[in-house]
Design an enzyme around this catalytic site. Sequence first.
Site, mmCIF file in Angstrom:
data_model
loop_
_atom_site.group_PDB
_atom_site.id
_atom_site.type_symbol
_atom_site.label_atom_id
_atom_site.label_comp_id
_atom_site.label_asym_id
_atom_site.label_seq_id
_atom_site.Cartn_x
_atom_site.Cartn_y
_atom_site.Cartn_z
ATOM 1 N N HIS A 25 0.398 -0.964 -0.071
ATOM 2 C CA HIS A 25 -0.293 -0.003 0.367
ATOM 3 C C HIS A 25 0.499 1.467 -0.282
ATOM 4 O O HIS A 25 2.129 1.693 0.579
ATOM 5 C CB HIS A 25 -0.527 -0.545 1.349
ATOM 6 C CG HIS A 25 -0.327 0.188 2.341
ATOM 7 N ND1 HIS A 25 0.165 1.759 3.072
ATOM 8 C CD2 HIS A 25 0.178 -0.383 3.738
ATOM 9 C CE1 HIS A 25 0.774 1.437 3.916
ATOM 10 N NE2 HIS A 25 0.769 0.611 4.370
ATOM 11 N N CYS A 26 0.310 2.284 -0.087
ATOM 12 C CA CYS A 26 0.668 3.415 0.610
ATOM 13 C C CYS A 26 -0.163 4.491 0.143
ATOM 14 O O CYS A 26 -1.527 4.247 1.101
ATOM 15 C CB CYS A 26 1.313 4.732 -1.130
ATOM 16 S SG CYS A 26 0.094 4.122 -2.733
ATOM 17 N N ALA A 27 -0.071 5.292 0.286
ATOM 18 C CA ALA A 27 -1.514 6.411 0.607
ATOM 19 C C ALA A 27 -2.632 6.796 0.048
ATOM 20 O O ALA A 27 -3.988 5.925 1.150
ATOM 21 C CB ALA A 27 -1.315 8.001 0.459
ATOM 22 N N MET A 28 -3.327 6.411 -1.629
ATOM 23 C CA MET A 28 -3.804 5.904 -2.305
ATOM 24 C C MET A 28 -3.996 4.681 -3.281
ATOM 25 O O MET A 28 -5.123 4.113 -3.182
ATOM 26 C CB MET A 28 -3.909 6.890 -3.216
ATOM 27 C CG MET A 28 -4.034 8.084 -3.157
ATOM 28 S SD MET A 28 -5.820 8.875 -2.134
ATOM 29 C CE MET A 28 -7.005 9.077 -2.903
ATOM 30 N N GLY A 29 -3.162 3.988 -3.300
ATOM 31 C CA GLY A 29 -3.000 2.518 -3.568
ATOM 32 C C GLY A 29 -3.349 2.836 -5.113
ATOM 33 O O GLY A 29 -3.352 1.970 -5.704
ATOM 34 N N ARG A 30 -2.479 4.239 -5.462
ATOM 35 C CA ARG A 30 -2.209 4.384 -7.107
ATOM 36 C C ARG A 30 -1.002 4.348 -8.102
ATOM 37 O O ARG A 30 -0.933 3.560 -8.844
ATOM 38 C CB ARG A 30 -3.320 5.409 -7.471
ATOM 39 C CG ARG A 30 -4.566 5.268 -7.432
ATOM 40 C CD ARG A 30 -5.731 5.803 -7.707
ATOM 41 N NE ARG A 30 -6.071 5.590 -8.957
ATOM 42 C CZ ARG A 30 -6.399 7.173 -9.899
ATOM 43 N NH1 ARG A 30 -6.612 8.102 -9.818
ATOM 44 N NH2 ARG A 30 -6.087 6.650 -11.086
ATOM 45 N N SER A 31 -0.047 4.472 -7.281
ATOM 46 C CA SER A 31 1.393 5.225 -7.484
ATOM 47 C C SER A 31 2.087 4.046 -7.142
ATOM 48 O O SER A 31 3.250 3.176 -8.331
ATOM 49 C CB SER A 31 1.369 6.009 -7.621
ATOM 50 O OG SER A 31 2.906 6.573 -8.756
ATOM 51 N N ARG A 32 2.892 4.467 -5.927
ATOM 52 C CA ARG A 32 3.847 3.947 -5.423
ATOM 53 C C ARG A 32 3.917 2.601 -5.370
ATOM 54 O O ARG A 32 4.944 1.560 -5.917
ATOM 55 C CB ARG A 32 4.589 4.499 -4.379
ATOM 56 C CG ARG A 32 5.004 5.898 -3.373
ATOM 57 C CD ARG A 32 4.524 7.062 -2.673
ATOM 58 N NE ARG A 32 3.320 7.201 -2.449
ATOM 59 C CZ ARG A 32 3.575 7.962 -1.520
ATOM 60 N NH1 ARG A 32 3.555 8.146 -0.805
ATOM 61 N NH2 ARG A 32 2.253 8.419 -1.380
#
Length: 212
Positions: A138-145
């Site tokens: 995971h990251c903050a939004m689950g889209r980039s990192r």
Amino acid sequence: MTSRQSKTNLKNTYGSGKGEPEEDYITPGPFELERLFWKGSPQYTHVNEVWPKLYIGDEATALDRYSLEKSGFTHVLNAAHGRWNVNTGPEYYRDMAIEYHGVEADDLPTFNLSEFFYSAAEFIESALQSDRSKILVHCAMGRSRSATLVLAYLMIYRNMTVVDAIEQVAKNRCVLPNRGFLKQLRELDKQLLLQRRNAQSNEEENLEEKEI
């Protein structure tokens, strides 16, 4: 372990690593790679399974200790580790049977996430060795990192090209790494492509020598 710098389990149909890329395969440019994401899943939920036992999620998923435990997660890879990002860490899960790995990364095109590709991929692969394991990246939004690290894992350990990896993840979750991360994945793709073609060439030479 740290490197510096109410949830629904979805059932998906998985593809498999496609092995050696075609001889005429060329790594696409960043714009072409972005277009592959546009063809993917339109849904954006807190967490999605993108490969067997491998999930991409957001901050809310990572902070929900009750749901993590209830869902059977055994490993967490935080691609936004740190005080100013998603500030969890091993202590946050100290009374749970969860192994933690943190990557302190910023979601900026100028950030060099590639230096964490192999260590993150190794953590994911190690987690997936057990049939009972379940890993959240995971990251903050689950889209980039987080998506970038999962893509790198599929390329490194599942012998996928960057195109194969994007298609696999994008059909199961709405993700879109920033342009800088896509460029880093392109470089990884070219490096792996060269390694695999060299290995294949060496195997063919060895076979020819044995036949002589």
